[in-house]
Write a protein that holds these residues in place. Structure first.
Motif, PDB file in Angstrom:
ATOM      1  N   ALA A 116       0.834  -1.213   0.000  1.00 52.98           N
ATOM      2  CA  ALA A 116       0.000   0.000   0.000  1.00 52.98           C
ATOM      3  C   ALA A 116       0.867   1.260   0.000  1.00 52.98           C
ATOM      4  O   ALA A 116       0.565   2.223  -0.718  1.00 52.98           O
ATOM      5  CB  ALA A 116      -0.911  -0.014   1.228  1.00 52.98           C
ATOM      6  N   ARG A 117       1.934   1.251   0.818  1.00 54.87           N
ATOM      7  CA  ARG A 117       2.817   2.437   0.872  1.00 54.87           C
ATOM      8  C   ARG A 117       3.439   2.702  -0.481  1.00 54.87           C
ATOM      9  O   ARG A 117       3.489   3.830  -0.950  1.00 54.87           O
ATOM     10  CB  ARG A 117       3.922   2.215   1.910  1.00 54.87           C
ATOM     11  N   LYS A 118       3.892   1.640  -1.136  1.00 56.11           N
ATOM     12  CA  LYS A 118       4.548   1.769  -2.435  1.00 56.11           C
ATOM     13  C   LYS A 118       3.608   2.425  -3.460  1.00 56.11           C
ATOM     14  O   LYS A 118       4.012   3.243  -4.265  1.00 56.11           O
ATOM     15  CB  LYS A 118       4.940   0.367  -2.917  1.00 56.11           C
ATOM     16  N   LYS A 119       2.324   2.057  -3.402  1.00 56.02           N
ATOM     17  CA  LYS A 119       1.352   2.578  -4.381  1.00 56.02           C
ATOM     18  C   LYS A 119       0.560   3.771  -3.835  1.00 56.02           C
ATOM     19  O   LYS A 119      -0.335   4.280  -4.496  1.00 56.02           O
ATOM     20  CB  LYS A 119       0.350   1.472  -4.767  1.00 56.02           C
ATOM     21  N   ARG A 120       0.867   4.172  -2.600  1.00 54.83           N
ATOM     22  CA  ARG A 120       0.164   5.303  -1.960  1.00 54.83           C
ATOM     23  C   ARG A 120      -1.347   5.099  -1.952  1.00 54.83           C
ATOM     24  O   ARG A 120      -2.115   5.963  -2.399  1.00 54.83           O
ATOM     25  CB  ARG A 120       0.517   6.608  -2.649  1.00 54.83           C
ATOM     26  N   ILE A 121      -1.780   3.930  -1.486  1.00 56.07           N
ATOM     27  CA  ILE A 121      -3.215   3.661  -1.375  1.00 56.07           C
ATOM     28  C   ILE A 121      -3.548   3.279   0.072  1.00 56.07           C
ATOM     29  O   ILE A 121      -2.645   2.902   0.837  1.00 56.07           O
ATOM     30  CB  ILE A 121      -3.662   2.522  -2.322  1.00 56.07           C
ATOM     31  N   THR A 122      -4.816   3.384   0.406  1.00 50.34           N
ATOM     32  CA  THR A 122      -5.200   3.155   1.809  1.00 50.34           C
ATOM     33  C   THR A 122      -6.310   2.103   1.939  1.00 50.34           C
ATOM     34  O   THR A 122      -7.044   2.094   2.906  1.00 50.34           O
ATOM     35  CB  THR A 122      -5.681   4.474   2.456  1.00 50.34           C
ATOM     36  N   GLN A 123      -6.446   1.245   0.918  1.00 51.37           N
ATOM     37  CA  GLN A 123      -7.440   0.177   1.036  1.00 51.37           C
ATOM     38  C   GLN A 123      -6.774  -1.178   0.796  1.00 51.37           C
ATOM     39  O   GLN A 123      -5.776  -1.279   0.079  1.00 51.37           O
ATOM     40  CB  GLN A 123      -8.609   0.397   0.095  1.00 51.37           C
ATOM     41  N   SER A 124      -7.365  -2.199   1.397  1.00 48.07           N
ATOM     42  CA  SER A 124      -6.748  -3.522   1.330  1.00 48.07           C
ATOM     43  C   SER A 124      -7.821  -4.600   1.299  1.00 48.07           C
ATOM     44  O   SER A 124      -8.997  -4.347   1.583  1.00 48.07           O
ATOM     45  CB  SER A 124      -5.833  -3.734   2.542  1.00 48.07           C
ATOM     46  N   ARG A 125      -7.398  -5.814   0.978  1.00 46.98           N
ATOM     47  CA  ARG A 125      -8.338  -6.945   0.975  1.00 46.98           C
ATOM     48  C   ARG A 125      -7.549  -8.259   0.936  1.00 46.98           C
ATOM     49  O   ARG A 125      -6.327  -8.266   0.709  1.00 46.98           O
ATOM     50  CB  ARG A 125      -9.277  -6.892  -0.226  1.00 46.98           C
ATOM     51  N   ILE A 126      -8.268  -9.350   1.147  1.00 45.75           N
ATOM     52  CA  ILE A 126      -7.729 -10.680   0.879  1.00 45.75           C
ATOM     53  C   ILE A 126      -8.541 -11.228  -0.279  1.00 45.75           C
ATOM     54  O   ILE A 126      -9.766 -11.076  -0.318  1.00 45.75           O
ATOM     55  CB  ILE A 126      -7.882 -11.618   2.085  1.00 45.75           C
ATOM     56  N   SER A 127      -7.868 -11.850  -1.245  1.00 43.12           N
ATOM     57  CA  SER A 127      -8.587 -12.440  -2.365  1.00 43.12           C
ATOM     58  C   SER A 127      -7.943 -13.791  -2.690  1.00 43.12           C
ATOM     59  O   SER A 127      -7.132 -14.298  -1.940  1.00 43.12           O
ATOM     60  CB  SER A 127      -8.528 -11.487  -3.563  1.00 43.12           C
ATOM     61  N   GLY A 128      -8.319 -14.354  -3.828  1.00 47.23           N
ATOM     62  CA  GLY A 128      -7.661 -15.570  -4.297  1.00 47.23           C
ATOM     63  C   GLY A 128      -8.156 -16.839  -3.646  1.00 47.23           C
ATOM     64  O   GLY A 128      -7.611 -17.899  -3.884  1.00 47.23           O
ATOM     65  N   ALA A 129      -9.159 -16.768  -2.798  1.00 47.29           N
ATOM     66  CA  ALA A 129      -9.685 -17.967  -2.142  1.00 47.29           C
ATOM     67  C   ALA A 129     -10.823 -17.524  -1.231  1.00 47.29           C
ATOM     68  O   ALA A 129     -11.450 -16.502  -1.488  1.00 47.29           O
ATOM     69  CB  ALA A 129      -8.600 -18.642  -1.325  1.00 47.29           C
ATOM     70  N   GLU A 130     -11.090 -18.291  -0.181  1.00 46.89           N
ATOM     71  CA  GLU A 130     -12.129 -17.920   0.776  1.00 46.89           C
ATOM     72  C   GLU A 130     -11.458 -17.405   2.055  1.00 46.89           C
ATOM     73  O   GLU A 130     -10.934 -18.196   2.848  1.00 46.89           O
ATOM     74  CB  GLU A 130     -13.025 -19.132   1.057  1.00 46.89           C
ATOM     75  N   PRO A 131     -11.468 -16.086   2.273  1.00 46.10           N
ATOM     76  CA  PRO A 131     -10.732 -15.505   3.402  1.00 46.10           C
ATOM     77  C   PRO A 131     -11.286 -15.845   4.776  1.00 46.10           C
ATOM     78  O   PRO A 131     -10.584 -15.673   5.770  1.00 46.10           O
ATOM     79  CB  PRO A 131     -10.810 -13.999   3.145  1.00 46.10           C
ATOM     80  N   THR A 132     -12.550 -16.343   4.844  1.00 40.45           N
ATOM     81  CA  THR A 132     -13.090 -16.645   6.180  1.00 40.45           C
ATOM     82  C   THR A 132     -12.596 -17.986   6.714  1.00 40.45           C
ATOM     83  O   THR A 132     -12.811 -18.304   7.882  1.00 40.45           O
ATOM     84  CB  THR A 132     -14.641 -16.637   6.163  1.00 40.45           C
ATOM     85  N   ILE A 133     -11.920 -18.781   5.869  1.00 46.14           N
ATOM     86  CA  ILE A 133     -11.277 -20.004   6.390  1.00 46.14           C
ATOM     87  C   ILE A 133     -10.062 -19.544   7.200  1.00 46.14           C
ATOM     88  O   ILE A 133      -9.235 -18.782   6.700  1.00 46.14           O
ATOM     89  CB  ILE A 133     -10.857 -20.934   5.227  1.00 46.14           C
ATOM     90  N   GLY A 134      -9.980 -19.993   8.455  1.00 45.37           N
ATOM     91  CA  GLY A 134      -8.905 -19.503   9.328  1.00 45.37           C
ATOM     92  C   GLY A 134      -9.385 -18.268  10.074  1.00 45.37           C
ATOM     93  O   GLY A 134      -8.816 -17.191   9.963  1.00 45.37           O
ATOM     94  N   LYS A 135     -10.453 -18.465  10.872  1.00 51.61           N
ATOM     95  CA  LYS A 135     -11.101 -17.335  11.561  1.00 51.61           C
ATOM     96  C   LYS A 135     -10.119 -16.557  12.441  1.00 51.61           C
ATOM     97  O   LYS A 135     -10.105 -15.323  12.444  1.00 51.61           O
ATOM     98  CB  LYS A 135     -12.257 -17.887  12.407  1.00 51.61           C
ATOM     99  N   SER A 136      -9.260 -17.274  13.188  1.00 51.82           N
ATOM    100  CA  SER A 136      -8.380 -16.560  14.119  1.00 51.82           C
ATOM    101  C   SER A 136      -7.363 -15.720  13.359  1.00 51.82           C
ATOM    102  O   SER A 136      -7.021 -14.613  13.773  1.00 51.82           O
ATOM    103  CB  SER A 136      -7.683 -17.531  15.080  1.00 51.82           C
ATOM    104  N   HIS A 137      -6.888 -16.218  12.213  1.00 49.65           N
ATOM    105  CA  HIS A 137      -5.952 -15.436  11.397  1.00 49.65           C
ATOM    106  C   HIS A 137      -6.645 -14.173  10.892  1.00 49.65           C
ATOM    107  O   HIS A 137      -6.117 -13.060  11.030  1.00 49.65           O
ATOM    108  CB  HIS A 137      -5.441 -16.251  10.199  1.00 49.65           C
ATOM    109  N   LEU A 138      -7.826 -14.339  10.315  1.00 48.05           N
ATOM    110  CA  LEU A 138      -8.525 -13.190   9.724  1.00 48.05           C
ATOM    111  C   LEU A 138      -8.835 -12.136  10.784  1.00 48.05           C
ATOM    112  O   LEU A 138      -8.574 -10.943  10.584  1.00 48.05           O
ATOM    113  CB  LEU A 138      -9.816 -13.642   9.023  1.00 48.05           C
ATOM    114  N   LEU A 139      -9.388 -12.560  11.928  1.00 46.51           N
ATOM    115  CA  LEU A 139      -9.775 -11.574  12.942  1.00 46.51           C
ATOM    116  C   LEU A 139      -8.543 -10.857  13.504  1.00 46.51           C
ATOM    117  O   LEU A 139      -8.583  -9.642  13.758  1.00 46.51           O
ATOM    118  CB  LEU A 139     -10.582 -12.239  14.066  1.00 46.51           C
ATOM    119  N   ALA A 140      -7.432 -11.576  13.657  1.00 45.58           N
ATOM    120  CA  ALA A 140      -6.208 -10.922  14.155  1.00 45.58           C
ATOM    121  C   ALA A 140      -5.675  -9.929  13.125  1.00 45.58           C
ATOM    122  O   ALA A 140      -5.199  -8.842  13.479  1.00 45.58           O
ATOM    123  CB  ALA A 140      -5.155 -11.978  14.484  1.00 45.58           C
TER     124      ALA A 140
END
Ligand code: SF4
Length: 260
Positions: free
Chosen positions: A96-120
């Motif tokens: 994000a810093r490199k591209k000067r943007i302030t939004q993010s996401r997880i893609s490429g699969a199902e991000p809710t698998i691994g609840k503790s990872h996602l919430l942290a």
């Protein structure tokens, strides 16, 4: 090859046996999660959403025949490296810093698998210079676990995009491989997000009659309206794009679509 990977559901082929997506989510979690860490294949900033720092994870609980995700979806044991929430946050921040943007996401699969990872990870995003995190999900696990929606609603910077795959139980099985009974799970997920007062909207491939026929689109809109008519007004309708992986998965499933 482990006993788990021998029985693991890959891409769909004619005559496939419908599977329970919650069981597949649990098997996938055993492969792609280790403690709070989760497997990612890469981090970079694609042009969608006007540029968004993205972590591409491995593993999903559906097997959509039009899915564009790389083969880490079907063979997660062969792809990716484990990142802790702090490491994933650091990689997203660097991109994000490199591209000067302030939004993010997880893609490429199902991000809710691994609840503790996602919430942290979301905890770190919440108290960072990021202004927005888009959570793109098929809604299966949020439908099975009302607490998931409540946890997501705690984060003011998180907006969830629930992507529906079909308008009837039969079409859901044909397109995702999951049992007809599991068709309702994403709709329960939507109801749970409403109940938790989370920020979200719904998307579906309903702008593509090759994937969702007119009658099926009507069923999907009616089901959404039965939860809340505003969901229909705000529905993001999309089409299938001919990515290499999409074409290969359609070919494996024995489905031929006309492309212009
Ligand atoms: S389209 Fe989304 S929900 Fe369907 S298999 Fe691909 S990553 Fe999973």
């Amino acid at each position: 090859m482990t006993a788990l990977s021998k029985t693991y559901q890959r891409y769909l082929e004619p005559g496939f046996k419908p599977f329970d997506p919650l069981e597949l989510a649990s098997k996938t979690e055993q492969i792609v999660c280790r403690g709070d860490s989760r497997k990612y294949t890469k981090f970079y900033c694609p042009g969608v959403y006007g540029g968004i720092a993205t972590g591409f994870t491995c593993g999903c609980c559906l097997r959509c025949i039009f899915c564009w995700v790389d083969w880490s979806r079907d063979f997660p044991e062969k792809h990716g490296l484990f990142y802790s929430p702090a490491e994933a946050f650091s990689r997203l921040s660097r991109v994000a810093r490199k591209k000067r943007i302030t939004q993010s996401r997880i893609s490429g699969a199902e991000p809710t698998i691994g609840k503790s990872h996602l919430l942290a990870l979301l905890e770190k995003i919440e108290y960072s210079p990021f202004r927005l995190f888009i959570l793109e999900t098929n809604g299966i696990l949020i439908g099975a676990d009302p607490d998931y929606a409540r946890q997501l609603a705690r984060f003011k910077k998180v907006h969830t995009r629930v992507s529906l795959k079909a308008g009837t139980p039969e079409a859901f099985t044909e397109k995702t491989g999951a049992t007809p009974e599991s068709f309702e799970l994403p709709f329960h997920g939507i109801a749970n997000l409403i109940e938790a007062r989370a920020s979200f909207h719904v998307a579906a491939m309903t702008a593509d009659p090759r994937i969702v026929a007119k009658n099926e689109r009507r069923s999907l809109l009616d089901r959404l309206a039965s939860i809340d008519p505003a969901l229909v007004d705000n529905l993001e309708e999309e089409v299938v794009d001919p990515y290499y992986t999409t074409l290969e998965r359609l070919r494996h499933a024995g489905v031929s679509l006309p492309w212009d």
